[in-house]
Design a protein around this motif. Structure first.
Motif, PDB file in Angstrom:
ATOM      1  N   TYR A 289     -40.856 -30.086-151.468  1.00 48.96           N
ATOM      2  CA  TYR A 289     -40.766 -29.943-152.930  1.00 48.96           C
ATOM      3  C   TYR A 289     -39.734 -30.876-153.552  1.00 48.96           C
ATOM      4  CZ  TYR A 289     -40.164 -27.421-157.393  1.00 48.96           C
ATOM      5  OH  TYR A 289     -40.070 -27.076-158.726  1.00 48.96           O
ATOM      6  N   VAL A 290     -38.691 -31.206-152.803  1.00 50.82           N
ATOM      7  CA  VAL A 290     -37.573 -32.005-153.322  1.00 50.82           C
ATOM      8  C   VAL A 290     -37.623 -33.424-152.761  1.00 50.82           C
ATOM      9  CG1 VAL A 290     -35.053 -32.256-153.390  1.00 50.82           C
ATOM     10  CG2 VAL A 290     -36.088 -29.991-153.648  1.00 50.82           C
ATOM     11  N   ASN A 291     -37.406 -34.402-153.641  1.00 48.85           N
ATOM     12  CA  ASN A 291     -37.299 -35.800-153.234  1.00 48.85           C
ATOM     13  C   ASN A 291     -35.812 -36.164-153.133  1.00 48.85           C
ATOM     14  OD1 ASN A 291     -40.156 -35.968-153.718  1.00 48.85           O
ATOM     15  ND2 ASN A 291     -39.696 -36.248-155.882  1.00 48.85           N
ATOM     16  N   VAL A 292     -35.454 -36.897-152.102  1.00 50.60           N
ATOM     17  CA  VAL A 292     -34.062 -37.327-151.923  1.00 50.60           C
ATOM     18  C   VAL A 292     -34.031 -38.837-151.716  1.00 50.60           C
ATOM     19  CG1 VAL A 292     -31.942 -37.085-150.582  1.00 50.60           C
ATOM     20  CG2 VAL A 292     -33.473 -35.122-150.832  1.00 50.60           C
ATOM     21  N   CYS A 293     -33.286 -39.525-152.568  1.00 53.99           N
ATOM     22  CA  CYS A 293     -33.137 -40.969-152.401  1.00 53.99           C
ATOM     23  C   CYS A 293     -32.286 -41.247-151.167  1.00 53.99           C
ATOM     24  CB  CYS A 293     -32.492 -41.577-153.644  1.00 53.99           C
ATOM     25  SG  CYS A 293     -32.145 -43.350-153.461  1.00 53.99           S
ATOM     26  N   PRO A 294     -32.804 -42.004-150.206  1.00 55.52           N
ATOM     27  CA  PRO A 294     -32.027 -42.267-148.988  1.00 55.52           C
ATOM     28  C   PRO A 294     -30.826 -43.186-149.234  1.00 55.52           C
ATOM     29  CG  PRO A 294     -34.055 -43.541-148.975  1.00 55.52           C
ATOM     30  CD  PRO A 294     -34.144 -42.627-150.163  1.00 55.52           C
ATOM     31  N   ALA A 295     -30.855 -43.927-150.329  1.00 52.88           N
ATOM     32  CA  ALA A 295     -29.789 -44.895-150.595  1.00 52.88           C
ATOM     33  C   ALA A 295     -28.566 -44.272-151.255  1.00 52.88           C
ATOM     34  CB  ALA A 295     -30.324 -46.032-151.468  1.00 52.88           C
ATOM     35  N   CYS A 296     -28.816 -43.344-152.232  1.00 57.33           N
ATOM     36  CA  CYS A 296     -27.669 -42.822-152.996  1.00 57.33           C
ATOM     37  C   CYS A 296     -27.509 -41.308-152.927  1.00 57.33           C
ATOM     38  CB  CYS A 296     -27.778 -43.250-154.466  1.00 57.33           C
ATOM     39  SG  CYS A 296     -29.049 -42.374-155.415  1.00 57.33           S
TER      40      CYS A 296
ATOM     41  N   CYS B 146     -41.712 -43.253-154.626  1.00 52.55           N
ATOM     42  CA  CYS B 146     -40.761 -42.755-155.628  1.00 52.55           C
ATOM     43  C   CYS B 146     -39.817 -43.872-156.055  1.00 52.55           C
ATOM     44  CB  CYS B 146     -39.921 -41.604-155.062  1.00 52.55           C
ATOM     45  SG  CYS B 146     -40.842 -40.140-154.580  1.00 52.55           S
ATOM     46  N   LEU B 147     -39.329 -43.765-157.270  1.00 58.60           N
ATOM     47  CA  LEU B 147     -38.301 -44.663-157.765  1.00 58.60           C
ATOM     48  C   LEU B 147     -37.106 -43.805-158.154  1.00 58.60           C
ATOM     49  CD1 LEU B 147     -37.571 -47.609-158.586  1.00 58.60           C
ATOM     50  CD2 LEU B 147     -38.310 -46.992-160.902  1.00 58.60           C
ATOM     51  N   CYS B 148     -35.963 -44.057-157.533  1.00 62.82           N
ATOM     52  CA  CYS B 148     -34.785 -43.224-157.795  1.00 62.82           C
ATOM     53  C   CYS B 148     -34.318 -43.412-159.239  1.00 62.82           C
ATOM     54  CB  CYS B 148     -33.663 -43.593-156.829  1.00 62.82           C
ATOM     55  SG  CYS B 148     -32.140 -42.651-157.136  1.00 62.82           S
TER      56      CYS B 148
END
Length: 226
Positions: free
Chosen positions: A53-60, A12-14
């Protein structure tokens, strides 16, 4: 012989901070539905794709639904950075998830969606999935709370027509509003929504929803008689 694992890494790309990250998804061959509840809550034999189902950016901390095509304008980036990223303690939801892990991801996605003024139909979809997760946890109070929140969003979606152009049809929006009314003891409103669905039985190809609305209406009648 190589063993195929149920979970795989998706790149993924945030859309907010442009960080590249991976998150787990379920391979389709391992997704086996046994049936559905009357509000479309799916029962799975073993592996549950709802958890991923949900993607979460670990950085922001920006969270977005797997099916969403997210393009953020500068105003959205500013409010998300202020309200979410500036308060984010880096954490990783990209591995195998528990139900409670998944609850956190949906809440993050719903909050981000509200900040972005997403369509009501999309917020409703996140809220109803949260109700399902709490049903799996047997937490009746939280399940009911999120059913009520989902109901409000489905009603707003119907009144504004923002379901148009999405995968959720008008008749499904009406039915879910009725079913959530029934499940939260708003009987009169449930009957009105179910009636609106049944009125369209000669016009729709979604005959299963007509049947579900009739079943819901009968459940209410039987309860009233009892």
């Amino acid at each position: 012989m190589t063993t195929i694992e149920p979970l795989y890494d998706k790149n993924c790309l945030c859309p907010l901070c442009t960080t590249s990250f991976t998150t787990k998804k379920l391979r389709s061959r391992f997704i086996k539905a046994k049936g559905f509840d009357s509000d479309f809550f799916p029962f799975y034999e073993e592996h549950n794709p709802l958890l991923y189902y949900v993607n979460v950016c670990p950085a922001c901390g920006f969270a977005f639904a797997d099916q969403a095509e997210v393009r953020l304008n500068e105003a959205e980036k500013a409010i998300l950075t202020e309200k979410i990223s500036s308060q984010w303690n880096p954490q990783n939801f990209g591995e195998s998830r528990t139900i409670r892990d998944s609850v956190k991801t949906y809440k993050l996605a719903a909050y981000a969606g509200i900040l972005r003024h997403e369509k009501h139909i999309l917020i409703a979809g996140l809220y109803i999935r949260l109700a399902w997760l709490y049903r799996m946890l047997e937490d009746v109070n939280e399940e009911t709370r999120f059913m009520k929140l989902a109901l409000s969003e489905y009603e707003l979606s119907y009144s504004t027509g923002d379901f148009r152009g999405t995968q959720v049809s008008e008749i499904k929006t009406l039915y879910l509003a009725g079913e959530l009314c029934r499940r939260t003891s708003k009987t009169e409103q449930a009957v009105k929504y179910f009636s609106k669905v049944i009125e369209q039985q000669s016009k729709t190809i979604e005959k299963n929803i007509i049947s579900l609305a009739k079943d819901g209406w009968l459940k209410i009648r039987e309860l009233q008689k009892a």
